[in-house]
Design an enzyme around this catalytic site. Structure first.
Site, mmCIF file in Angstrom:
data_model
loop_
_atom_site.group_PDB
_atom_site.id
_atom_site.type_symbol
_atom_site.label_atom_id
_atom_site.label_comp_id
_atom_site.label_asym_id
_atom_site.label_seq_id
_atom_site.Cartn_x
_atom_site.Cartn_y
_atom_site.Cartn_z
ATOM 1 N N ASN A 20 0.867 -1.183 0.000
ATOM 2 C CA ASN A 20 0.000 0.000 0.000
ATOM 3 C C ASN A 20 0.900 1.228 0.000
ATOM 4 O O ASN A 20 1.427 1.602 1.046
ATOM 5 C CB ASN A 20 -0.898 -0.014 1.246
ATOM 6 C CG ASN A 20 -1.722 1.251 1.378
ATOM 7 O OD1 ASN A 20 -1.841 2.017 0.421
ATOM 8 N ND2 ASN A 20 -2.293 1.478 2.550
ATOM 9 N N LYS A 22 0.107 4.247 -0.452
ATOM 10 C CA LYS A 22 -0.565 5.478 0.001
ATOM 11 C C LYS A 22 -0.286 6.607 -1.003
ATOM 12 O O LYS A 22 -0.181 6.329 -2.205
ATOM 13 C CB LYS A 22 -0.124 5.817 1.427
ATOM 14 C CG LYS A 22 -0.242 4.601 2.353
ATOM 15 C CD LYS A 22 -0.096 4.915 3.797
ATOM 16 C CE LYS A 22 -0.183 3.629 4.610
ATOM 17 N NZ LYS A 22 -0.227 3.859 6.030
ATOM 18 N N HIS A 101 -9.720 1.374 4.802
ATOM 19 C CA HIS A 101 -8.447 1.657 5.476
ATOM 20 C C HIS A 101 -8.696 2.707 6.557
ATOM 21 O O HIS A 101 -9.500 3.620 6.375
ATOM 22 C CB HIS A 101 -7.418 2.159 4.458
ATOM 23 C CG HIS A 101 -6.040 2.208 5.025
ATOM 24 N ND1 HIS A 101 -5.634 3.213 5.867
ATOM 25 C CD2 HIS A 101 -4.995 1.357 4.916
ATOM 26 C CE1 HIS A 101 -4.379 2.975 6.232
ATOM 27 N NE2 HIS A 101 -3.970 1.858 5.660
ATOM 28 N N GLU A 103 -7.101 5.196 7.422
ATOM 29 C CA GLU A 103 -6.892 6.592 7.003
ATOM 30 C C GLU A 103 -8.129 7.124 6.271
ATOM 31 O O GLU A 103 -8.454 8.314 6.371
ATOM 32 C CB GLU A 103 -5.621 6.690 6.147
ATOM 33 C CG GLU A 103 -4.375 6.574 7.023
ATOM 34 C CD GLU A 103 -3.147 5.988 6.355
ATOM 35 O OE1 GLU A 103 -3.084 5.942 5.118
ATOM 36 O OE2 GLU A 103 -2.238 5.554 7.100
ATOM 37 N N GLU A 169 -5.736 -4.313 10.858
ATOM 38 C CA GLU A 169 -4.702 -3.292 10.998
ATOM 39 C C GLU A 169 -5.013 -2.438 12.229
ATOM 40 O O GLU A 169 -5.813 -1.479 12.138
ATOM 41 C CB GLU A 169 -4.688 -2.381 9.773
ATOM 42 C CG GLU A 169 -4.366 -3.093 8.490
ATOM 43 C CD GLU A 169 -3.775 -2.118 7.481
ATOM 44 O OE1 GLU A 169 -2.594 -2.256 7.177
ATOM 45 O OE2 GLU A 169 -4.479 -1.200 7.048
ATOM 46 N N GLY A 175 2.020 2.963 10.721
ATOM 47 C CA GLY A 175 2.975 4.045 10.520
ATOM 48 C C GLY A 175 3.651 4.525 11.788
ATOM 49 O O GLY A 175 4.303 5.570 11.789
ATOM 50 N N SER A 206 2.924 -1.374 10.647
ATOM 51 C CA SER A 206 4.371 -1.373 10.909
ATOM 52 C C SER A 206 5.032 -2.728 10.624
ATOM 53 O O SER A 206 5.965 -3.124 11.315
ATOM 54 C CB SER A 206 4.667 -0.903 12.339
ATOM 55 O OG SER A 206 4.299 0.456 12.488
#
Ligand code: PGA
Length: 248
Positions: A20, A22, A101, A103, A169, A175, A206
Site C-alpha cells: 500500500n 498510500k 483503510h 486513514e 490493521e 505508521g 508497521s
C-alpha cells in the site's frame, strides 16, 4: 489458509503481500520495486496498490503484476469530483481494491456502512475488495479489541457475498513503528478465523523487514499489508523473501 503441495505433500500457507503505497511513489520507484519482485518472489501473491495515477502505466509495462486501488467510491459514476469508481479501476487493470483503510475511515469519515457499500460496489464491478478493520489504541488498552472488531466485521461485511480479503490493521500500529505482539495477532486472527473460515486474513501495521517473517508464521495469518516498508526497496525485498519461504 493451507495448501498442500502435490509433489511434496508438505502443507504450507498461502501468502499475500499487499504493498500500500498510500500517497507516495513515482514511476522511477515503481520500476525499481517491480524489478525486485521479478527477481525475489516466485510464489507470493503480491498485490501492488500504488496511487491510481500509476495503475495504468504499471499494467501497460508489467502486465503480470496484480494491481489494486487504494479506495473506490460506492457509486458507479457521476458528479463526485476526486473520487474513483470500481469500474474505472477495472478499466485500467485493477483486480483488487482496499476499502475501509483507517486513514479513509478517519480522514474521509468512512463508516462501516460506507465500507460495506464500497466493498459491494467493488464486487459488482468485478474487483476483489481488501476490507480493513482495526481498533484504536484506547480500545486496545481498554481490552475491548475483539468486541470492537466483531462489530466492525458485522457492519463492514453487510451484503458482501463474493470473494474478499480481510486485513486486521490496529490503528495504533499503522505508521508508528509499534507492532501488535505476535500473541495479539494470533488471538485476533484466530477470533476472525472462527467467523470467516475461508477468507484470507492479512495483518498490517508497521510490518517491516525485521518482523515480517515472524508475523507471517503466525497461525491464521495469510499475508501482510505493508505501507512504509513497501516503499523501501531493500525492505520490500526482504518481506517478499520472507513470504516466499512459507509458500507451498
Ligand atoms: P505501515 O502502513 O506499514 O506504514 O504501518 C500499513 C497500512 O496503513 O496499510
Amino acid at each position: 489458509m493451507m495448501n498442500e503441495n502435490a509433489k511434496t505433500g508438505v502443507t504450507k500457507k498461502t501468502q499475500y503481500v499487499v504493498s500500500n503505497w498510500k500517497m507516495n511513489g513515482t514511476v522511477a520507484l515503481l520500476n525499481e520495486a517491480i524489478a525486485i519482485w521479478q527477481k525475489a518472489a516466485s510464489h507470493v501473491n503480491w498485490i501492488f496498490c500504488p496511487s491510481a495515477t500509476l495503475i495504468s502505466y504499471t499494467k501497460t509495462h508489467f502486465p503480470d503484476v496484480i494491481l489494486g486501488g487504494q479506495n473506490c467510491s460506492a457509486k458507479t459514476s457521476g458528479a463526485f469530483t476526486g473520487d474513483i469508481s470500481a469500474d474505472q479501476l477495472v478499466d485500467v487493470g485493477g483486480t483488487y481494491v482496499i476499502v475501509g483503510h483507517s486513514e479513509c475511515r478517519q480522514n474521509h469519515h468512512d463508516t462501516n456502512a460506507d465500507v460495506a457499500a464500497k466493498a459491494v460496489a467493488a464486487q459488482q464491478a468485478g474487483l476483489i475488495p481488501i476490507i480493513c478493520i482495526g481498533e484504536s489504541e484506547a480500545t486496545y488498552i481498554a481490552g475491548q479489541t475483539l468486541a470492537y472488531l466483531k462489530q466492525q466485521v458485522d457492519e463492514s461485511l453487510v451484503s458482501v457475498q463474493g470473494e474478499f480479503l480481510l486485513a486486521y490493521e490496529p490503528i495504533w500500529a499503522i505508521g508508528t513503528g509499534k507492532t501488535a505482539t505476535l500473541d495479539d495477532i494470533a488471538g485476533v486472527h484466530s477470533f476472525l478465523r472462527e467467523q470467516l473460515p475461508t477468507t484470507p486474513l492479512l495483518y498490517g501495521g508497521s510490518v517491516s523487514a525485521d518482523n515480517a517473517r515472524a508475523i507471517l508464521a503466525v497461525d491464521n495469518v495469510d499475508g501482510v499489508l505493508v505501507g512504509g516498508a513497501s516503499l523501501k526497496v531493500a525492505d520490500f525485498r526482504t518481506i517478499l523473501t520472507s513470504a516466499d519461504k512459507n509458500v507451498g
